[in-house]
Motif scaffolding. Structure first.
Motif, mmCIF file in Angstrom:
data_model
loop_
_atom_site.group_PDB
_atom_site.id
_atom_site.type_symbol
_atom_site.label_atom_id
_atom_site.label_comp_id
_atom_site.label_asym_id
_atom_site.label_seq_id
_atom_site.Cartn_x
_atom_site.Cartn_y
_atom_site.Cartn_z
ATOM 1 N N MET A 38 -30.158 6.072 -21.322
ATOM 2 C CA MET A 38 -30.561 7.334 -20.708
ATOM 3 C C MET A 38 -29.483 8.404 -20.730
ATOM 4 S SD MET A 38 -32.837 5.962 -17.488
ATOM 5 C CE MET A 38 -33.574 7.549 -17.160
ATOM 6 N N SER A 39 -28.231 8.001 -20.922
ATOM 7 C CA SER A 39 -27.156 8.994 -20.882
ATOM 8 C C SER A 39 -26.070 8.774 -21.923
ATOM 9 C CB SER A 39 -26.506 8.995 -19.489
ATOM 10 O OG SER A 39 -25.764 7.792 -19.280
ATOM 11 N N GLY A 40 -26.085 7.621 -22.609
ATOM 12 C CA GLY A 40 -25.017 7.306 -23.545
ATOM 13 C C GLY A 40 -23.767 6.793 -22.869
ATOM 14 N N TYR A 41 -23.850 6.486 -21.572
ATOM 15 C CA TYR A 41 -22.661 6.071 -20.813
ATOM 16 C C TYR A 41 -22.655 4.577 -20.548
ATOM 17 C CZ TYR A 41 -19.112 5.662 -17.231
ATOM 18 O OH TYR A 41 -17.993 5.288 -16.536
ATOM 19 N N LEU A 42 -21.569 3.907 -20.953
ATOM 20 C CA LEU A 42 -21.358 2.504 -20.635
ATOM 21 C C LEU A 42 -20.459 2.426 -19.411
ATOM 22 C CD1 LEU A 42 -21.569 -0.537 -21.320
ATOM 23 C CD2 LEU A 42 -19.524 -0.244 -22.741
ATOM 24 N N PRO A 43 -20.977 1.976 -18.271
ATOM 25 C CA PRO A 43 -20.154 1.945 -17.057
ATOM 26 C C PRO A 43 -19.061 0.892 -17.140
ATOM 27 C CG PRO A 43 -22.247 0.849 -16.659
ATOM 28 C CD PRO A 43 -22.338 1.466 -18.040
ATOM 29 N N PHE A 44 -17.963 1.152 -16.459
ATOM 30 C CA PHE A 44 -16.878 0.169 -16.430
ATOM 31 C C PHE A 44 -17.200 -0.957 -15.455
ATOM 32 C CE2 PHE A 44 -12.979 -1.725 -14.923
ATOM 33 C CZ PHE A 44 -12.274 -1.946 -16.099
ATOM 34 N N TRP A 45 -17.468 -0.624 -14.213
ATOM 35 C CA TRP A 45 -17.678 -1.640 -13.181
ATOM 36 C C TRP A 45 -19.106 -2.144 -13.097
ATOM 37 C CZ3 TRP A 45 -13.800 -4.177 -11.404
ATOM 38 C CH2 TRP A 45 -12.551 -3.577 -11.270
ATOM 39 N N GLY A 46 -20.046 -1.445 -13.658
ATOM 40 C CA GLY A 46 -21.439 -1.858 -13.516
ATOM 41 C C GLY A 46 -22.027 -1.485 -12.179
ATOM 42 N N ALA A 47 -21.396 -0.550 -11.489
ATOM 43 C CA ALA A 47 -21.880 -0.122 -10.174
ATOM 44 C C ALA A 47 -22.211 1.366 -10.173
ATOM 45 C CB ALA A 47 -20.834 -0.431 -9.098
ATOM 46 N N SER A 48 -22.421 1.948 -11.339
ATOM 47 C CA SER A 48 -22.814 3.353 -11.442
ATOM 48 C C SER A 48 -24.334 3.461 -11.430
ATOM 49 C CB SER A 48 -22.259 3.973 -12.730
ATOM 50 O OG SER A 48 -20.850 3.968 -12.728
ATOM 51 N N ILE A 49 -24.831 4.540 -10.862
ATOM 52 C CA ILE A 49 -26.271 4.784 -10.757
ATOM 53 C C ILE A 49 -26.571 6.164 -11.324
ATOM 54 C CG2 ILE A 49 -28.258 4.909 -9.202
ATOM 55 C CD1 ILE A 49 -27.021 2.199 -9.046
ATOM 56 N N LEU A 50 -27.609 6.248 -12.162
ATOM 57 C CA LEU A 50 -27.991 7.516 -12.765
ATOM 58 C C LEU A 50 -29.301 8.007 -12.163
ATOM 59 C CD1 LEU A 50 -27.339 9.590 -15.092
ATOM 60 C CD2 LEU A 50 -28.994 8.298 -16.466
ATOM 61 N N LEU A 51 -29.292 9.224 -11.671
ATOM 62 C CA LEU A 51 -30.510 9.903 -11.232
ATOM 63 C C LEU A 51 -30.907 10.882 -12.327
ATOM 64 C CD1 LEU A 51 -32.675 10.725 -9.146
ATOM 65 C CD2 LEU A 51 -31.003 12.348 -8.210
ATOM 66 N N PHE A 52 -32.053 10.617 -12.945
ATOM 67 C CA PHE A 52 -32.512 11.455 -14.060
ATOM 68 C C PHE A 52 -33.763 12.206 -13.614
ATOM 69 C CE2 PHE A 52 -31.859 11.837 -18.727
ATOM 70 C CZ PHE A 52 -32.826 12.800 -18.961
ATOM 71 N N PRO A 53 -33.635 13.486 -13.248
ATOM 72 C CA PRO A 53 -34.799 14.264 -12.799
ATOM 73 C C PRO A 53 -35.590 14.802 -13.983
ATOM 74 C CG PRO A 53 -32.837 15.621 -12.699
ATOM 75 C CD PRO A 53 -32.387 14.266 -13.190
ATOM 76 N N ARG A 54 -36.838 15.094 -13.741
ATOM 77 C CA ARG A 54 -37.669 15.675 -14.803
ATOM 78 C C ARG A 54 -37.177 17.067 -15.166
ATOM 79 N NH1 ARG A 54 -43.914 15.285 -13.717
ATOM 80 N NH2 ARG A 54 -43.575 17.155 -12.453
ATOM 81 N N GLU A 55 -36.613 17.763 -14.203
ATOM 82 C CA GLU A 55 -36.032 19.080 -14.437
ATOM 83 C C GLU A 55 -34.586 19.062 -13.956
ATOM 84 O OE1 GLU A 55 -37.755 21.280 -15.991
ATOM 85 O OE2 GLU A 55 -39.733 20.320 -15.859
ATOM 86 N N GLY A 56 -33.720 19.713 -14.697
ATOM 87 C CA GLY A 56 -32.331 19.782 -14.282
ATOM 88 C C GLY A 56 -31.467 18.709 -14.920
ATOM 89 N N GLN A 57 -30.175 18.792 -14.653
ATOM 90 C CA GLN A 57 -29.202 17.921 -15.291
ATOM 91 C C GLN A 57 -29.161 16.546 -14.620
ATOM 92 O OE1 GLN A 57 -25.076 19.319 -15.212
ATOM 93 N NE2 GLN A 57 -24.856 18.724 -17.351
ATOM 94 N N PRO A 58 -29.074 15.466 -15.401
ATOM 95 C CA PRO A 58 -28.911 14.137 -14.807
ATOM 96 C C PRO A 58 -27.633 14.061 -13.978
ATOM 97 C CG PRO A 58 -29.475 13.972 -17.135
ATOM 98 C CD PRO A 58 -29.163 15.403 -16.872
ATOM 99 N N ILE A 59 -27.678 13.253 -12.917
ATOM 100 C CA ILE A 59 -26.529 13.087 -12.026
ATOM 101 C C ILE A 59 -26.094 11.628 -12.058
ATOM 102 C CG2 ILE A 59 -25.663 13.316 -9.665
ATOM 103 C CD1 ILE A 59 -27.851 15.408 -9.194
#
Length: 395
Positions: A38-59
Motif C-alpha cells: 500500500m505504500s512501498g514501505y518495509l517497516p523495521f519493527w513491524g509495529a507501524s500502522i498505515l491509515l489509507f483514506p479514500r481522499e488525502g495523503q496516507p498517514i
C-alpha cells in the motif's frame, strides 16, 4: 527503474479504486506485506500502522524507535510511543490518534476496513522477530474500524495478485539479487562441502548486496539438501551438516527479500555423474518446468499450467513423487495470497500477475529428488521470466 512518483501514483490508484468500489472511506493496514503493497514501505519493527483514506495523503504511524531513512516521501508520518518505558499502553495511544484523525476528516468508522486475525504475513526488516500483538489489540481497534465481510476481504487480498510496473521492477530486483546467490550455490558444489556451508555462502553473498544501486535491504533464507536428504524436499526444506558426495543431486530452496519485495527460487544440480535413475528425475523435472512456462499467457487456467508439468512427470512414471502444486503467486510475500497453480484450478492468469513455476519429483528409493523453480510475470501477450539472470547463473 520507474520513478518514486510514478510508483506512488500506481499504488494510490489501485487502493483508491478498491475503496471506491466497496464504498469504504479508509483502510487500516498493519502487516508488513500490507504496508509494502500500500505504500512501498518495509517497516523495521513491524509495529507501524498505515491509515489509507479514500481522499488525502496516507498517514503512517510509526514507533518512536523506528528508523526514518527509508520512509516514502508520499506518506505523512506520525509517531506513537511504542518502545517508551513510561507508556503502559502504546496501542491505545495509537488507536486514539487514528480515531482522532478519522474524526477530523469526517470519516464514518463503520466504513473503515481492516484485516483481522493473525494470518500469514511477511517479516519486518527486523526479521528475527515479528512484534506480537497484545490480546486487546482487536478490541481496541474494533472501535475505529469495522471487520470487512468475506467479499470485501477477498477483494482486498486480490490486490496482491496484480503488480504495477514499479512493483514488477522491484520483484525483478529481488530476482536479480537472488541470482548472485545461485551462482555461489553452483560454485560450491564440490564433494566434501557441507549443506550448511553451501547455504551460508549463498545467504552471505545475497546480504552483501546491501549498498548496491537501489538496495538498502537484502536478506536470504537458503536451504540446501543433498543426496538422500533431497528426497525430503517435497515435504520440507532444511540444511544439515551432511557432506556432499559424488553422484548427489543437491537442491537449493531460496527465499530472497530485497527492500520488502520477494523472490522464491529453487535450483537442483548434480555433483559429478548421476546414476541413470537420478538423471531421469533431474531431466524430467527440468523438461516439465520448461513446458509449463511455455504455456503461460493471459487467460490460461492455472490448472492447465499444472497439468502440463504433471503430464510430463507422469509420462516418466514419476507421478507419485510429484507431491505439491506447480506454483503460487509471489512478490509481496514469499507466498502471496491467491489461487494456486494447482490441479483443477479454473482461475485464469491475467497480466501483471507474478507466479512461481516449480514442478518436482522426490524419490527416496533412488536416493534423491529435484525441483526447479522460477518466477514468471504474465504479460499482455505471454510471459517474461523475471529470474532470467538466475537461469544464466545455472550455465
Amino acid at each position: 527503474m520507474p520513478s518514486t512518483e510514478s510508483a506512488a501514483h500506481s499504488r494510490c490508484e489501485r487502493i483508491r479504486s478498491f475503496l471506491r468500489q466497496h464504498e469504504l472511506e479508509a483502510w487500516i493496514a498493519w502487516r508488513p506485506d500490507e504496508l509494502v503493497m500500500m505504500s512501498g514501505y518495509l517497516p523495521f519493527w513491524g509495529a507501524s500502522i498505515l491509515l489509507f483514506p479514500r481522499e488525502g495523503q496516507p498517514i503512517l504511524f510509526v514507533p518512536v524507535l523506528e528508523p526514518r531513512d527509508h520512509i516514502p516521501a508520499e506518506v505523512t508520518v506520525r509517531e506513537y510511543p511504542w518502545g517508551l518505558l513510561d507508556c503502559s499502553d502504546p496501542y491505545q495511544v495509537l488507536a486514539d490518534s487514528i480515531g482522532a484523525e478519522l474524526k477530523r476528516c469526517g470519516v464514518d468508522c463503520s466504513r473503515v476496513g481492516m484485516l483481522r486475525g493473525g494470518s500469514r504475513s511477511a517479516l519486518p526488516l527486523q526479521a528475527a522477530e515479528q512484534i506480537p500483538l497484545p490480546e486487546l489489540f482487536w478490541q481496541t481497534f474494533s472501535k475505529i474500524a469495522g471487520e470487512p465481510d468475506a467479499e470485501v476481504e477477498q477483494a482486498y487480498l486480490e490486490l496482491y495478485l496484480h503488480k504495477t510496473p514499479p512493483e514488477i521492477a522491484a520483484v525483478g530486483l529481488a530476482n536479480k539479487t537472488a541470482a548472485v546467490g545461485i551462482k555461489v550455490f553452483h560454485d560450491h558444489l564440490t564433494p566434501g562441502a557441507r549443506e550448511i556451508d553451501v547455504a551460508t555462502a549463498v545467504e552471505s553473498a545475497i546480504q552483501r548486496q546491501i549498498g548496491q544501486p537501489g538496495i538498502f535491504y537484502a536478506r536470504a533464507w537458503g536451504m540446501v539438501q543433498s543426496g538422500p536428504n533431497s528426497a525430503d524436499s517435497g515435504r520440507f526444506n532444511r540444511s544439515t551438516a551432511r557432506a556432499l558426495q559424488n553422484g548427489d543431486l543437491v537442491l537449493l530452496e531460496l527465499a530472497t527479500c530485497v527492500n520488502g519485495y520477494w523472490s522464491d527460487l529453487t535450483r537442483t544440480a548434480p555433483v559429478g555423474n548421476l546414476k541413470p535413475e537420478l538423471e531421469k528425475v533431474f531431466s524430467t523435472v527440468s523438461l516439465a518446468q520448461r513446458a509449463a512456462m511455455e504455456v503461460i499467457r493471459p487467460g490460461i487456467p492455472a490448472g492447465e499450467i499444472d497439468g502440463t508439468a504433471r503430464e510430463i512427470i507422469s509420462s516418466a512414471g514419476l507421478s507419485a513423487y510429484f507431491t505439491h502444486a506447480t506454483g503460487h503467486h509471489v512478490g509481496f510475500r514469499y507466498h502471496d495470497p491467491g489461487f494456486g497453480i494447482s490441479p483443477g484450478v479454473t482461475a485464469k492468469l491475467e497480466p501483471g500477475m507474478i507466479i512461481t513455476v516449480e514442478p518436482g519429483a522426490y524419490v527416496p528409493a533412488f536416493g534423491g529428488g529435484a525441483r526447479m523453480e522460477d518466477n514468471v510475470l504474465v504479460t499482455e501477450s505471454g510471459c517474461k521470466v523475471l529470474s532470467e539472470m538466475a537461469r544464466r547463473a545455472d550455465a
